[in-house]
Motif scaffolding. Structure first.
Motif, mmCIF file in Angstrom:
data_model
loop_
_atom_site.group_PDB
_atom_site.id
_atom_site.type_symbol
_atom_site.label_atom_id
_atom_site.label_comp_id
_atom_site.label_asym_id
_atom_site.label_seq_id
_atom_site.Cartn_x
_atom_site.Cartn_y
_atom_site.Cartn_z
ATOM 1 N N MET A 1 25.607 60.006 14.385
ATOM 2 C CA MET A 1 26.647 60.496 14.855
ATOM 3 C C MET A 1 27.186 62.308 15.783
ATOM 4 S SD MET A 1 30.714 59.183 14.199
ATOM 5 C CE MET A 1 31.900 59.607 14.994
ATOM 6 N N GLY A 2 27.150 62.192 17.171
ATOM 7 C CA GLY A 2 27.628 63.209 17.928
ATOM 8 C C GLY A 2 29.242 63.340 18.498
ATOM 9 N N ILE A 3 29.391 64.091 18.562
ATOM 10 C CA ILE A 3 30.976 63.924 19.409
ATOM 11 C C ILE A 3 30.583 65.493 20.189
ATOM 12 C CG2 ILE A 3 33.251 64.420 20.192
ATOM 13 C CD1 ILE A 3 34.016 62.500 16.950
ATOM 14 N N LEU A 4 30.885 65.916 21.837
ATOM 15 C CA LEU A 4 30.838 66.340 22.480
ATOM 16 C C LEU A 4 31.626 66.888 23.373
ATOM 17 C CD1 LEU A 4 28.845 69.193 23.438
ATOM 18 C CD2 LEU A 4 27.004 67.416 25.023
ATOM 19 N N ILE A 5 31.806 67.478 23.514
ATOM 20 C CA ILE A 5 33.528 67.239 24.578
ATOM 21 C C ILE A 5 33.303 69.376 25.018
ATOM 22 C CG2 ILE A 5 35.835 68.305 24.901
ATOM 23 C CD1 ILE A 5 36.261 66.747 22.114
ATOM 24 N N VAL A 6 32.850 68.893 26.696
ATOM 25 C CA VAL A 6 32.561 69.633 27.239
ATOM 26 C C VAL A 6 33.852 70.097 28.288
ATOM 27 C CG1 VAL A 6 30.034 69.831 27.237
ATOM 28 C CG2 VAL A 6 31.130 68.393 28.867
ATOM 29 N N PRO A 7 33.587 71.118 29.017
ATOM 30 C CA PRO A 7 35.151 71.578 29.996
ATOM 31 C C PRO A 7 34.854 70.518 31.401
ATOM 32 C CG PRO A 7 34.459 73.888 28.992
ATOM 33 C CD PRO A 7 33.227 72.311 28.953
ATOM 34 N N GLY A 27 18.459 64.617 18.898
ATOM 35 C CA GLY A 27 17.505 63.772 18.169
ATOM 36 C C GLY A 27 18.622 62.880 17.218
ATOM 37 N N ILE A 28 19.962 62.266 17.955
ATOM 38 C CA ILE A 28 20.917 62.022 17.299
ATOM 39 C C ILE A 28 20.267 60.493 16.738
ATOM 40 C CG2 ILE A 28 23.135 60.657 17.586
ATOM 41 C CD1 ILE A 28 23.854 62.552 19.216
ATOM 42 N N GLY A 29 20.791 59.969 15.820
ATOM 43 C CA GLY A 29 20.197 58.505 15.407
ATOM 44 C C GLY A 29 19.166 58.215 14.815
ATOM 45 N N LEU A 38 26.844 58.852 20.280
ATOM 46 C CA LEU A 38 27.430 60.434 20.956
ATOM 47 C C LEU A 38 28.746 59.476 22.162
ATOM 48 C CD1 LEU A 38 26.962 63.093 21.649
ATOM 49 C CD2 LEU A 38 25.677 62.602 23.514
ATOM 50 N N LEU A 39 29.309 60.340 21.632
ATOM 51 C CA LEU A 39 30.407 60.318 22.821
ATOM 52 C C LEU A 39 30.377 61.567 22.768
ATOM 53 C CD1 LEU A 39 33.638 59.260 23.181
ATOM 54 C CD2 LEU A 39 34.703 60.107 21.838
ATOM 55 N N LEU A 40 30.521 61.487 24.378
ATOM 56 C CA LEU A 40 31.229 62.615 25.286
ATOM 57 C C LEU A 40 32.236 63.039 26.182
ATOM 58 C CD1 LEU A 40 29.781 65.082 26.971
ATOM 59 C CD2 LEU A 40 28.472 63.540 28.278
ATOM 60 N N ILE A 41 32.710 63.341 26.035
ATOM 61 C CA ILE A 41 33.578 63.853 27.476
ATOM 62 C C ILE A 41 33.474 65.284 27.525
ATOM 63 C CG2 ILE A 41 36.453 63.863 26.534
ATOM 64 C CD1 ILE A 41 36.433 62.983 24.257
ATOM 65 N N SER A 42 33.481 64.938 29.195
ATOM 66 C CA SER A 42 33.796 65.907 30.477
ATOM 67 C C SER A 42 35.537 66.043 30.689
ATOM 68 C CB SER A 42 33.117 65.727 31.105
ATOM 69 O OG SER A 42 33.430 66.570 32.751
ATOM 70 N N VAL A 43 36.253 67.005 30.256
ATOM 71 C CA VAL A 43 37.871 67.691 30.620
ATOM 72 C C VAL A 43 38.171 66.995 31.403
ATOM 73 C CG1 VAL A 43 39.883 68.957 29.934
ATOM 74 C CG2 VAL A 43 37.823 67.977 27.530
ATOM 75 N N GLU A 44 38.020 67.951 32.516
ATOM 76 C CA GLU A 44 37.933 68.560 33.846
ATOM 77 C C GLU A 44 37.768 67.578 35.021
ATOM 78 O OE1 GLU A 44 37.717 72.032 35.663
ATOM 79 O OE2 GLU A 44 38.005 73.577 33.407
ATOM 80 N N ASP A 45 36.778 66.660 34.566
ATOM 81 C CA ASP A 45 36.066 65.578 35.246
ATOM 82 C C ASP A 45 36.855 64.015 34.855
ATOM 83 O OD1 ASP A 45 34.352 67.394 36.234
ATOM 84 O OD2 ASP A 45 32.870 66.856 34.673
ATOM 85 N N ARG A 46 37.922 64.039 33.252
ATOM 86 C CA ARG A 46 37.954 63.237 33.071
ATOM 87 C C ARG A 46 37.869 61.845 32.871
ATOM 88 N NH1 ARG A 46 43.806 62.250 35.675
ATOM 89 N NH2 ARG A 46 44.190 61.049 34.279
#
Length: 71
Positions: A1-7, A27-29, A38-46
């Motif tokens: 499992m991976g969590i990635l938060i990018v600006p 190489g997740i999983g 994988l949860l990817l969040i792009s903050v400024e792009d919402r």
């Protein structure tokens, strides 16, 4: 499992392609156990993307194969 938060993502990058690239590079999983997430969040792009690893047959297909075809 991976969590990635990018600006923010690059101007030529979509959240889907970026998440797929990170998923493969990290190489997740475990393909044999269908455990990748994988949860990817792009903050400024919402925007966000939740990627799940699945192999064939998928867990849904395995469940279907155990279900009786008629009642």
């Amino acid at each position: 499992m991976g969590i990635l938060i990018v600006p923010a993502l690059g101007s030529d990058e979509t959240v889907e392609t970026y998440a797929t690239k990170v998923f493969k590079e990290w190489g997740i999983g475990d393909e044999k156990m269908d455990t990748g997430l994988l949860l990817l969040i792009s903050v400024e792009d919402r925007k966000f993307r939740l990627c799940l690893l699945y192999t064939s047959p998928s867990p849904r297909d395995r469940t279907r194969s155990r279900m009786p075809s008629s009642a």
